[in-house]
Write a protein that holds these residues in place. Sequence first.
Motif, PDB file in Angstrom:
ATOM      1  N   MET A 182       0.445  -1.371   0.148  1.00  0.00           N
ATOM      2  CA  MET A 182      -0.377   0.316   0.208  1.00  0.00           C
ATOM      3  C   MET A 182       0.581   0.995  -0.352  1.00  0.00           C
ATOM      4  O   MET A 182       0.298   1.988  -0.484  1.00  0.00           O
ATOM      5  CB  MET A 182      -1.109  -0.246   1.739  1.00  0.00           C
ATOM      6  CG  MET A 182      -1.874  -1.505   0.827  1.00  0.00           C
ATOM      7  SD  MET A 182      -3.715  -0.809   2.429  1.00  0.00           S
ATOM      8  CE  MET A 182      -4.625  -2.415   1.993  1.00  0.00           C
ATOM      9  N   GLY A 183       1.998   1.233   0.631  1.00  0.00           N
ATOM     10  CA  GLY A 183       3.171   2.404   0.844  1.00  0.00           C
ATOM     11  C   GLY A 183       2.780   2.549  -0.558  1.00  0.00           C
ATOM     12  O   GLY A 183       3.384   3.807  -1.697  1.00  0.00           O
ATOM     13  N   LEU A 184       3.628   1.799  -1.679  1.00  0.00           N
ATOM     14  CA  LEU A 184       4.036   1.816  -2.970  1.00  0.00           C
ATOM     15  C   LEU A 184       3.047   1.957  -3.601  1.00  0.00           C
ATOM     16  O   LEU A 184       3.076   2.870  -4.747  1.00  0.00           O
ATOM     17  CB  LEU A 184       4.274   0.783  -3.682  1.00  0.00           C
ATOM     18  CG  LEU A 184       5.886  -0.437  -3.045  1.00  0.00           C
ATOM     19  CD1 LEU A 184       5.991  -1.309  -3.609  1.00  0.00           C
ATOM     20  CD2 LEU A 184       6.832   1.687  -3.699  1.00  0.00           C
ATOM     21  N   LYS A 185       1.662   2.167  -3.622  1.00  0.00           N
ATOM     22  CA  LYS A 185       0.629   2.127  -4.335  1.00  0.00           C
ATOM     23  C   LYS A 185      -0.123   3.604  -4.114  1.00  0.00           C
ATOM     24  O   LYS A 185      -0.110   4.420  -4.605  1.00  0.00           O
ATOM     25  CB  LYS A 185      -0.834   1.863  -4.276  1.00  0.00           C
ATOM     26  CG  LYS A 185      -0.513  -0.229  -4.428  1.00  0.00           C
ATOM     27  CD  LYS A 185      -0.367   0.042  -6.282  1.00  0.00           C
ATOM     28  CE  LYS A 185      -0.169  -1.540  -6.536  1.00  0.00           C
ATOM     29  NZ  LYS A 185       0.985  -2.029  -6.555  1.00  0.00           N
ATOM     30  N   GLY A 186       0.075   3.779  -2.643  1.00  0.00           N
ATOM     31  CA  GLY A 186      -0.072   5.080  -2.366  1.00  0.00           C
ATOM     32  C   GLY A 186       1.049   6.016  -2.890  1.00  0.00           C
ATOM     33  O   GLY A 186       0.200   7.691  -3.218  1.00  0.00           O
ATOM     34  N   ILE A 187       2.262   5.935  -3.184  1.00  0.00           N
ATOM     35  CA  ILE A 187       3.294   6.851  -4.083  1.00  0.00           C
ATOM     36  C   ILE A 187       2.895   6.759  -5.666  1.00  0.00           C
ATOM     37  O   ILE A 187       2.485   8.415  -6.010  1.00  0.00           O
ATOM     38  CB  ILE A 187       4.590   6.360  -4.522  1.00  0.00           C
ATOM     39  CG1 ILE A 187       5.357   6.471  -2.800  1.00  0.00           C
ATOM     40  CG2 ILE A 187       5.536   6.706  -4.967  1.00  0.00           C
ATOM     41  CD1 ILE A 187       5.923   5.439  -2.391  1.00  0.00           C
ATOM     42  N   GLY A 188       2.245   5.623  -6.203  1.00  0.00           N
ATOM     43  CA  GLY A 188       2.065   6.111  -7.385  1.00  0.00           C
ATOM     44  C   GLY A 188       0.540   6.973  -7.199  1.00  0.00           C
ATOM     45  O   GLY A 188      -0.277   7.015  -8.154  1.00  0.00           O
ATOM     46  N   LEU A 189      -0.805   6.376  -6.120  1.00  0.00           N
ATOM     47  CA  LEU A 189      -1.738   7.433  -6.294  1.00  0.00           C
ATOM     48  C   LEU A 189      -1.174   8.942  -6.077  1.00  0.00           C
ATOM     49  O   LEU A 189      -1.679  10.207  -6.921  1.00  0.00           O
ATOM     50  CB  LEU A 189      -2.301   7.051  -5.081  1.00  0.00           C
ATOM     51  CG  LEU A 189      -3.933   7.667  -5.210  1.00  0.00           C
ATOM     52  CD1 LEU A 189      -4.969   7.190  -4.849  1.00  0.00           C
ATOM     53  CD2 LEU A 189      -3.906   9.078  -4.296  1.00  0.00           C
ATOM     54  N   SER A 190      -0.493   8.847  -5.458  1.00  0.00           N
ATOM     55  CA  SER A 190      -0.149  10.672  -5.582  1.00  0.00           C
ATOM     56  C   SER A 190       0.238  11.020  -6.889  1.00  0.00           C
ATOM     57  O   SER A 190       0.884  12.850  -7.278  1.00  0.00           O
ATOM     58  CB  SER A 190       0.877  11.190  -4.423  1.00  0.00           C
ATOM     59  OG  SER A 190       1.344  12.027  -3.865  1.00  0.00           O
TER      60      SER A 190
END
Length: 273
Positions: A182-190
Motif C-alpha cells: 500500500m505504501g508503493l501504491k500510495g506513491i503511485g496515487l500521489s
Amino acid sequence: MRPSEFRFTDRYTILEGSVLLTGLQALVRIPMDQTRKDHAAGIRIGTYVSGYQGSPLGEVEQNFQRVSELLEQYRIYFQAGVNEELAATAIAGTQLLEKVPHDNYDGVLGIWYGKGPGVDRTGDAFRHGVFMGTSKHGAVLTLAGDDPSCKSSTIPSDTIPSLYDVNIPVFYPGNQQEVLEMGLKGIGLSRFTGLWAGLKIVTDIADSGSVVAVYPEQALETIPHFEIEGQPFQKQQTLRLLTKLGVEAERQVFYEKMEAAKAYVYENQLDRV
C-alpha cells in the motif's frame, strides 16, 4: 544462501523471495523499491524524509539511520524535523522541481512521518501541500502513526478524520505485507493525481514483524484512463495560492483529483477488506 551469510541489509536489497520485516522496516524499504522501479523506467528520483518522532513511529529515525550506506546508494536524504509543520512544509518544497529544476533529479518523493497529535497540528501545512500538488515525477507519502489502545499516548488516536479533512486519501494496512504494497501504491496515487497520500500505521503493525513476499512487479501499477469533461485527466500544480488561484485549486482537488484517486484505487483493486 546459508543463514551465516545473511546480512541485516538483505531485508532491503533482496529483490525476489521472502524477507522478515517489522512494520517500521517495511516503511524504510518502500522508497528503495520505488527508486528501483523509477531507475528501471529511466526516472532519476530522489527521496526526502522528514517528520517528528512519536509512538508508534518513534523508531522510524533509528531504522533509517541503521542503513545509512543504503540511503546514500538510493539517494534517500533523511532529516528529522524541528516539528511536524516545518517537516511538512519542507516536503511541500520538494515538489517545486518544475519551478526550480535540478540537474541530478527528475522528481522527489517526499515522505512525512508523525504520530496522531502531530497529524492534528499539521493540518494547515497538509492542506497547503495538497492544494499545491505534486510535481510531474514527484509524490508525497504521509506516514500517520496511530495508537488506538493508548499504549504510549495520553489519549487514543485515529488520524483518518484529520487526513480526510485535508483531502488526503488514506491507506490502512493490516499487516507488514500490506504496509509495503500500500505504501508503493500510495506513491503511485500521489504521482498520478497530485494529491498527498496517507498511510495509517497502528501500534501493532509498527511494532510486530512477519515474513513478507517481495518481487520485482510489486511496485507496478495500472494507470487509469480517466477523463474530465471529455479530456484526459492531467494533474496540475498551483504554486500561487491567492484569490482566484486558490479557488481554482480547491475545485481541482474536489472535482478532479479526488475523482482521479477513486479511479486509481478502482483500477488497482485497492479498496478491499
